[in-house]
Design an enzyme around this catalytic site. Sequence first.
Site, PDB file in Angstrom:
ATOM      1  N   PHE A 312       0.653  -1.133  -0.093  1.00 43.07           N
ATOM      2  CA  PHE A 312       0.138   0.138   0.123  1.00 43.07           C
ATOM      3  C   PHE A 312       0.817   1.344   0.065  1.00 43.07           C
ATOM      4  O   PHE A 312       1.917   1.404   0.811  1.00 43.07           O
ATOM      5  CB  PHE A 312      -0.891  -0.057   1.273  1.00 43.07           C
ATOM      6  CG  PHE A 312      -2.037  -0.864   1.277  1.00 43.07           C
ATOM      7  CD1 PHE A 312      -3.295  -0.526   0.559  1.00 43.07           C
ATOM      8  CD2 PHE A 312      -1.930  -2.172   1.837  1.00 43.07           C
ATOM      9  CE1 PHE A 312      -4.465  -1.318   0.485  1.00 43.07           C
ATOM     10  CE2 PHE A 312      -2.912  -2.873   1.713  1.00 43.07           C
ATOM     11  CZ  PHE A 312      -4.196  -2.677   1.248  1.00 43.07           C
ATOM     12  N   ASP A 313       0.470   2.110  -0.811  1.00 46.38           N
ATOM     13  CA  ASP A 313       0.933   3.542  -0.421  1.00 46.38           C
ATOM     14  C   ASP A 313      -0.084   3.941   0.600  1.00 46.38           C
ATOM     15  O   ASP A 313      -1.069   3.748   0.764  1.00 46.38           O
ATOM     16  CB  ASP A 313       0.730   4.531  -1.638  1.00 46.38           C
ATOM     17  CG  ASP A 313       1.272   5.745  -1.583  1.00 46.38           C
ATOM     18  OD1 ASP A 313       2.109   6.156  -0.990  1.00 46.38           O
ATOM     19  OD2 ASP A 313       0.434   6.745  -2.015  1.00 46.38           O
ATOM     20  N   LYS A 314       0.291   5.357   1.368  1.00 45.15           N
ATOM     21  CA  LYS A 314      -0.546   5.647   2.318  1.00 45.15           C
ATOM     22  C   LYS A 314      -1.424   6.598   1.827  1.00 45.15           C
ATOM     23  O   LYS A 314      -2.787   6.459   1.810  1.00 45.15           O
ATOM     24  CB  LYS A 314       0.262   6.252   3.389  1.00 45.15           C
ATOM     25  CG  LYS A 314      -0.501   6.819   4.654  1.00 45.15           C
ATOM     26  CD  LYS A 314       0.167   7.745   5.607  1.00 45.15           C
ATOM     27  CE  LYS A 314       0.615   9.099   5.280  1.00 45.15           C
ATOM     28  NZ  LYS A 314      -0.386  10.106   5.256  1.00 45.15           N
ATOM     29  N   THR A 317      -4.817   6.319  -0.480  1.00 49.47           N
ATOM     30  CA  THR A 317      -5.049   4.910  -0.536  1.00 49.47           C
ATOM     31  C   THR A 317      -5.621   4.335   0.639  1.00 49.47           C
ATOM     32  O   THR A 317      -7.020   3.999   0.654  1.00 49.47           O
ATOM     33  CB  THR A 317      -3.778   4.110  -0.879  1.00 49.47           C
ATOM     34  OG1 THR A 317      -3.068   4.657  -2.041  1.00 49.47           O
ATOM     35  CG2 THR A 317      -3.987   2.520  -1.146  1.00 49.47           C
ATOM     36  N   ILE A 512      -0.610  -1.076  -4.687  1.00 52.98           N
ATOM     37  CA  ILE A 512      -2.011  -0.090  -4.965  1.00 52.98           C
ATOM     38  C   ILE A 512      -1.556   1.397  -4.360  1.00 52.98           C
ATOM     39  O   ILE A 512      -0.940   1.599  -3.449  1.00 52.98           O
ATOM     40  CB  ILE A 512      -3.099  -0.498  -4.003  1.00 52.98           C
ATOM     41  CG1 ILE A 512      -4.279   0.359  -4.098  1.00 52.98           C
ATOM     42  CG2 ILE A 512      -2.741  -0.995  -2.376  1.00 52.98           C
ATOM     43  CD1 ILE A 512      -5.545  -0.158  -3.648  1.00 52.98           C
TER      44      ILE A 512
END
Length: 691
Positions: A312-314, A317, A512
């Site tokens: 994950f990006d933060k 997202t 993502i």
Amino acid sequence: MIKRVMEFLEGLKMTIISGIFLLISAIFMIFGFDVPIYLNPAWITVIVSGLPLLYLAITRLIFEKWVSSALLITIAMIASLSIGELFAAGEVAWIMALGALLEDWTVERAKKGLKNLINLTPQKGRKIVNGKEEIVDVDEIKLNDTLRILPGETIPVDGVIIDGNTSVDQSVMTGESLPIDKKEKDKVFCGTMNLYGSIDIKATSIGEDSSLQKLINLVKEADNKQAPTQRIADKWATWLVPVALLIAIGAWIITGDVVRAITVLVVFCPCALILATPTAIMAAIGQATKHGVIIKSGEALEVLGGLSTLIFDKTGTLTYGKLEVSDIIPTESNLSRKDLLKLTASSELKSEHPLAKSIVSYAKDNDIELEDAKDFKMYPGKGISASSSYGKILAGNAEFLSENNIKVTSEINTLLEMLRNEGKASIIIARDSQAIGIIALSDVIREDASRIINKLHDMDINTVLLTGDHKKTAEYFAGKVGIKEVHGNLLPEDKLNWIEKLKGENNKVCMIGDGVNDAPALKRADVSIAMGGIGSDIAIDSADITLLGDDIGKIPYLKKLSNTTLFTIKFNIGLSLVINAIAIVCSVLGLLNPVTGALVHNAGSCLVVINAALLYDRKFDKDLKEINKTPEKTVNNELEHIHMHYHDDSEHSHSHDNVEILNEIKTEKGIKHSHIHKHSYSRACEKYHNI
């Protein structure tokens, strides 16, 4: 020239024409029309669909040393022609052409992302020559040149600030949700936006060496590493071809009947095998589209089935990417939270800084009446000063207060450290030379993020957070949602290195993200997902899958869909092999001839297609709502359906009276929500759905 002709014959129009002539040939055969062999319509099918097949088989065999399924089908086609079975020859050629066409549709990818990224490259710069400003082309900027960047301008090259203070939006490089305060000796990057103060910089990297150009090159390199999906039938062709030939020759030798041998070749053709993958994937892509998920390639869906690690990006997202006031902490006993908010918001009213805007917006939302502050002054990258009925107010960072001889107490330093550990941005407020409190702001975590992470862990998928944000911020948000592996302070190439490391540990990696800085990582991951609603165009174009409604809750659904699709593909392959095996036995026994064998072989292909099509209406998750759903029931020639859209709350294009709002998100563009509504079939849908 030959290649262009073959590409033309392989196209959709010619394949349709080829199929029409094959159908006419079948009608003639069924109704017993006596047509001379040289006038048989199947000749058109053999020429249109057979020549590209022959060309493909020969070029692969000679130039690539590759025994493909095309070679086996070419042998069956030629063998059928040798005994005058034109329909059988045309049928195997056309089924192969149709399968190739279907697979091409499922593996095509949009490649506009690189073009959009290149468009971010600045074309002009403001060069200082003998104390005067000159607008020059970026190509004319040399190392160590002095450049001036005014508020609102894009920084044309990498450099170091030699004069001035400012705040820079460098989300294009790092994905950080907050502008970064910059002062003398700080680095700035090409393609990032100078927000407030005027600064002079010394150029340190230009042209191909600039950070933005390196980002572009990373996308190119990652894109080149994407290999096309090889057809399952082609993978097996190395043994299918010799086995088919051996069985056909054996049948000829044992029975002395060449027709039986040719029938074996016809029924052995792996057409159902070829259709097994693309038809199942097309049905799955259609199923996903109903739920607001765009899957660009069949390969992405296949890879997702073996997923072991999800990165994950933060910002944008796991979070909404929108800062909101989270803490109002007065440090004076006689000062209330409301008073601290009011005096700060009044002082920040004229500021253009995103943090200031969030504070002012929060105060207005809480019906706090603000006053016009006087003597407002902004210090880019540091803070603001203003005068109000409360006294002289300063609001900014600790360095700014120290420069104005205001002592930051140990209590405030402790609070700042605590807020920093919670991933929050803080503003210290001082009144009349004394610090009186802190207002903190935080990005907003998506409500369902923790539930989704738990679901993924239940599916034995490891989750990792890679972000350009400060490591403490990253750890705080990861802890909130349940992600244990966290890496912060990352530039695009750092994210890329982590993905390579995880892939090197035999993980199937999915990324993502939503920002431009995520594009190389999205390209390099085994499969990638972009947030379609708030994500950048470049991230969306770089990704294999796009979530139109920014709903990460659909990721577990995607995993289930992928698993079911892979099972369907394997089942169809098994079914086609069983049908082929039975047909081969019947061919050797003389129960089938080339024509009836072709029909049985065609029936097997149809069964595979029908079974794959059932994927389209399969129910995977009862909580998922279909978008653009148009029920059969209508009232007064109106259709009723659900759609996600946004609009300014004061400028509704349609009424929300007595309407059920399904979900709602506040964005900078207004209120984004979905609800069921009606409009006439004759009215343009775009008026109501400005996604």
